[in-house]
Scaffold this motif. Structure first.
Motif, PDB file in Angstrom:
ATOM      1  N   ALA A 184       2.809   3.459  10.890  1.00 58.57           N
ATOM      2  CA  ALA A 184       2.700   4.877  10.540  1.00 58.57           C
ATOM      3  C   ALA A 184       2.658   5.005   9.022  1.00 58.57           C
ATOM      4  N   GLY A 185       1.733   5.796   8.535  1.00 60.75           N
ATOM      5  CA  GLY A 185       1.584   5.981   7.097  1.00 60.75           C
ATOM      6  C   GLY A 185       0.654   5.003   6.436  1.00 60.75           C
ATOM      7  N   ALA A 186       0.103   4.056   7.190  1.00 58.42           N
ATOM      8  CA  ALA A 186      -0.863   3.104   6.636  1.00 58.42           C
ATOM      9  C   ALA A 186      -2.274   3.657   6.804  1.00 58.42           C
ATOM     10  N   PRO A 187      -3.181   3.351   5.885  1.00 56.89           N
ATOM     11  CA  PRO A 187      -4.545   3.894   5.980  1.00 56.89           C
ATOM     12  C   PRO A 187      -5.393   3.131   6.981  1.00 56.89           C
ATOM     13  N   GLY A 188      -6.415   3.804   7.495  1.00 59.39           N
ATOM     14  CA  GLY A 188      -7.425   3.121   8.285  1.00 59.39           C
ATOM     15  C   GLY A 188      -8.510   2.549   7.400  1.00 59.39           C
ATOM     16  N   LEU A 189      -8.782   3.246   6.273  1.00 61.16           N
ATOM     17  CA  LEU A 189      -9.805   2.806   5.320  1.00 61.16           C
ATOM     18  C   LEU A 189      -9.228   2.924   3.920  1.00 61.16           C
ATOM     19  N   LEU A 190      -9.411   1.876   3.125  1.00 63.46           N
ATOM     20  CA  LEU A 190      -9.001   1.889   1.725  1.00 63.46           C
ATOM     21  C   LEU A 190     -10.249   1.939   0.848  1.00 63.46           C
ATOM     22  N   VAL A 191     -10.360   2.975   0.037  1.00 60.66           N
ATOM     23  CA  VAL A 191     -11.402   3.049  -0.982  1.00 60.66           C
ATOM     24  C   VAL A 191     -10.730   2.689  -2.296  1.00 60.66           C
ATOM     25  N   LEU A 192     -11.044   1.511  -2.810  1.00 59.05           N
ATOM     26  CA  LEU A 192     -10.385   1.003  -4.006  1.00 59.05           C
ATOM     27  C   LEU A 192     -11.302   1.173  -5.204  1.00 59.05           C
ATOM     28  N   GLY A 248      -3.445  -1.211 -12.621  1.00 58.72           N
ATOM     29  CA  GLY A 248      -3.987  -2.456 -12.107  1.00 58.72           C
ATOM     30  C   GLY A 248      -3.440  -3.634 -12.891  1.00 58.72           C
ATOM     31  N   GLU A 249      -3.082  -4.697 -12.184  1.00 59.01           N
ATOM     32  CA  GLU A 249      -2.553  -5.909 -12.819  1.00 59.01           C
ATOM     33  C   GLU A 249      -3.387  -7.096 -12.345  1.00 59.01           C
ATOM     34  N   ARG A 250      -4.200  -7.649 -13.210  1.00 56.73           N
ATOM     35  CA  ARG A 250      -5.096  -8.742 -12.817  1.00 56.73           C
ATOM     36  C   ARG A 250      -4.334 -10.002 -12.435  1.00 56.73           C
ATOM     37  N   SER A 251      -3.079 -10.114 -12.876  1.00 59.79           N
ATOM     38  CA  SER A 251      -2.271 -11.285 -12.557  1.00 59.79           C
ATOM     39  C   SER A 251      -1.361 -11.053 -11.354  1.00 59.79           C
ATOM     40  N   ALA A 252      -1.533  -9.933 -10.656  1.00 62.25           N
ATOM     41  CA  ALA A 252      -0.690  -9.640  -9.488  1.00 62.25           C
ATOM     42  C   ALA A 252      -0.900 -10.711  -8.419  1.00 62.25           C
ATOM     43  N   PRO A 253       0.153 -11.013  -7.631  1.00 64.79           N
ATOM     44  CA  PRO A 253      -0.013 -12.026  -6.591  1.00 64.79           C
ATOM     45  C   PRO A 253      -0.958 -11.601  -5.475  1.00 64.79           C
ATOM     46  N   SER A 254      -1.023 -10.296  -5.184  1.00 67.70           N
ATOM     47  CA  SER A 254      -1.929  -9.795  -4.150  1.00 67.70           C
ATOM     48  C   SER A 254      -2.028  -8.281  -4.270  1.00 67.70           C
ATOM     49  N   LEU A 255      -2.918  -7.718  -3.464  1.00 69.15           N
ATOM     50  CA  LEU A 255      -3.066  -6.257  -3.382  1.00 69.15           C
ATOM     51  C   LEU A 255      -2.692  -5.733  -1.999  1.00 69.15           C
ATOM     52  N   ARG A 256      -2.040  -6.541  -1.192  1.00 67.47           N
ATOM     53  CA  ARG A 256      -1.813  -6.165   0.207  1.00 67.47           C
ATOM     54  C   ARG A 256      -0.939  -4.921   0.346  1.00 67.47           C
ATOM     55  N   HIS A 257      -0.118  -4.622  -0.676  1.00 66.71           N
ATOM     56  CA  HIS A 257       0.712  -3.412  -0.581  1.00 66.71           C
ATOM     57  C   HIS A 257      -0.135  -2.138  -0.533  1.00 66.71           C
ATOM     58  N   LEU A 258      -1.403  -2.223  -0.944  1.00 66.58           N
ATOM     59  CA  LEU A 258      -2.255  -1.037  -0.911  1.00 66.58           C
ATOM     60  C   LEU A 258      -2.524  -0.562   0.516  1.00 66.58           C
ATOM     61  N   PHE A 259      -2.292  -1.416   1.503  1.00 69.04           N
ATOM     62  CA  PHE A 259      -2.435  -1.031   2.900  1.00 69.04           C
ATOM     63  C   PHE A 259      -1.083  -0.678   3.544  1.00 69.04           C
ATOM     64  N   PRO A 287       6.296  -1.851  -3.452  1.00 69.27           N
ATOM     65  CA  PRO A 287       7.284  -2.457  -4.351  1.00 69.27           C
ATOM     66  C   PRO A 287       7.904  -1.411  -5.272  1.00 69.27           C
ATOM     67  N   ALA A 288       9.202  -1.554  -5.498  1.00 72.39           N
ATOM     68  CA  ALA A 288       9.920  -0.573  -6.313  1.00 72.39           C
ATOM     69  C   ALA A 288       9.418  -0.554  -7.752  1.00 72.39           C
ATOM     70  N   ASP A 289       8.844  -1.652  -8.225  1.00 67.35           N
ATOM     71  CA  ASP A 289       8.363  -1.724  -9.603  1.00 67.35           C
ATOM     72  C   ASP A 289       6.894  -1.335  -9.727  1.00 67.35           C
ATOM     73  N   THR A 290       6.409  -0.546  -8.765  1.00 72.15           N
ATOM     74  CA  THR A 290       5.015  -0.095  -8.795  1.00 72.15           C
ATOM     75  C   THR A 290       4.968   1.425  -8.886  1.00 72.15           C
ATOM     76  N   PRO A 291       5.145   1.987 -10.086  1.00 78.55           N
ATOM     77  CA  PRO A 291       5.053   3.442 -10.217  1.00 78.55           C
ATOM     78  C   PRO A 291       3.640   3.909  -9.929  1.00 78.55           C
ATOM     79  N   ARG A 292       3.519   5.148  -9.479  1.00 77.24           N
ATOM     80  CA  ARG A 292       2.207   5.704  -9.154  1.00 77.24           C
ATOM     81  C   ARG A 292       2.320   7.218  -9.068  1.00 77.24           C
TER      82      ARG A 292
END
Length: 293
Positions: free
Chosen positions: A17-25, A254-265, A272-277
């Motif tokens: 619940a609360g996860a997207p069906g489509l991510l437009v990045l 955006g962080e080019r050295s991030a380990p992944s982008l999976r949190h976007l889904f 992550p608590a250290d990801t302000p938005r």
């Protein structure tokens, strides 16, 4: 011709619940080039982000669309187009630099095994003389059904008067909101953590912006003469328009050295608590109070 079996997830596939069906990045040009000073494009940065995106597409095939910012390639051309008021088709000049940016992404994504396909929005969006706007995105949906990654960018589109105008990369997600793949999340990765409430990058970030009440936030917007699309104000206005159509929109760094982008889904409360938005979305209506005996 027979294509590969579809690897895309169906719109009704199980998801939290609360996860997207489509991510437009949308990966902003500020992360990919120096628009303000040197005018250079950082192709190593594109390669780094392509690696992150390849991992995301592998985990969520058929559920990601990439929109690339134009950066130093496109903004100078955009400013020249705006100055050419006597040429109703001046915006066609954006075609070349926008494609160069899409192609830079496409080649690097394909090197990593992603079936990336650059597409031009000019042929998808039509502003008719009667004032109606129509979109044609069947090719985008077909590519997603095949597990491929559509790559879009800013473009020129035909107006109701028959002239051409610039369509900013921040406005491009509008053509993708009715693909029928479930809730749409639009994430704008940029060089700031969101809409800052004070001076400097260390100031707090506005947590939520109501797309129906933008006036209170206008004092927080900044712009620059070198930016052809209104900088943060243009970005926020575009995302608010998507949010009014039901999309969940976010601005984050955006962080080019991030380990992944999976949190976007992931659902927002689990990010992550250290990801302000900054979230731009209509608030869910409060549930009705239950009658008490």
């Amino acid at each position: 011709m027979t294509g590969a079996p579809s690897t895309a997830l169906e719109p009704r596939a199980d998801r939290p619940a609360g996860a997207p069906g489509l991510l437009v990045l949308k990966v902003g040009g500020s992360l990919l080039s120096d628009k303000r000073h040197t005018g250079r494009t950082d192709y190593t940065a594109i390669d780094d982000y392509a690696g992150l995106l390849a991992g995301l597409v592998a985990e969520f095939p058929g559920r990601v669309v990439l929109v690339t910012g134009g950066g130093a390639l496109c903004h100078p051309v955009g400013l020249r187009i705006k100055a050419a008021e006597d040429d109703p088709y001046a915006a066609v000049a954006l075609t070349e630099p926008a494609f160069l940016m899409r192609w830079a992404w496409t080649t690097r994504l394909r090197d990593r095994g992603v079936r990336a396909v650059p597409l031009q929005v000019t042929s998808m969006l039509n502003e008719s003389p009667d004032g109606t706007t129509t979109t044609e995105t069947s090719v985008v949906r077909r590519l997603l059904d095949e597990g491929a990654l559509p790559v879009l960018s800013s473009d020129c589109v035909i107006t109701a008067r028959g002239s051409l105008r610039i369509l900013s990369s921040d406005d491009v997600p509008a053509v993708l909101l009715d693909l029928g793949l479930g809730p749409v999340r639009v994430v704008a990765l940029t060089d700031v953590a969101g809409i800052h409430t004070g001076d400097g990058p260390g100031s707090p970030v506005l947590a939520h912006l109501d797309p129906d009440d933008m006036e209170g936030a206008r004092r927080l917007f900044w712009t620059d003469a070198w930016d052809a699309t209104g900088a943060m104000e243009g970005k926020a206005e575009a995302l608010a328009a998507h949010a009014r159509r039901g999309a969940e929109c976010l601005i984050t760094r955006g962080e080019r050295s991030a380990p992944s982008l999976r949190h976007l889904f992931a659902p927002l409360p689990t990010w992550p608590a250290d990801t302000p938005r900054t979230l731009i979305a209509r608030r869910s209506p409060a549930p009705p109070l239950e009658d008490t005996p």
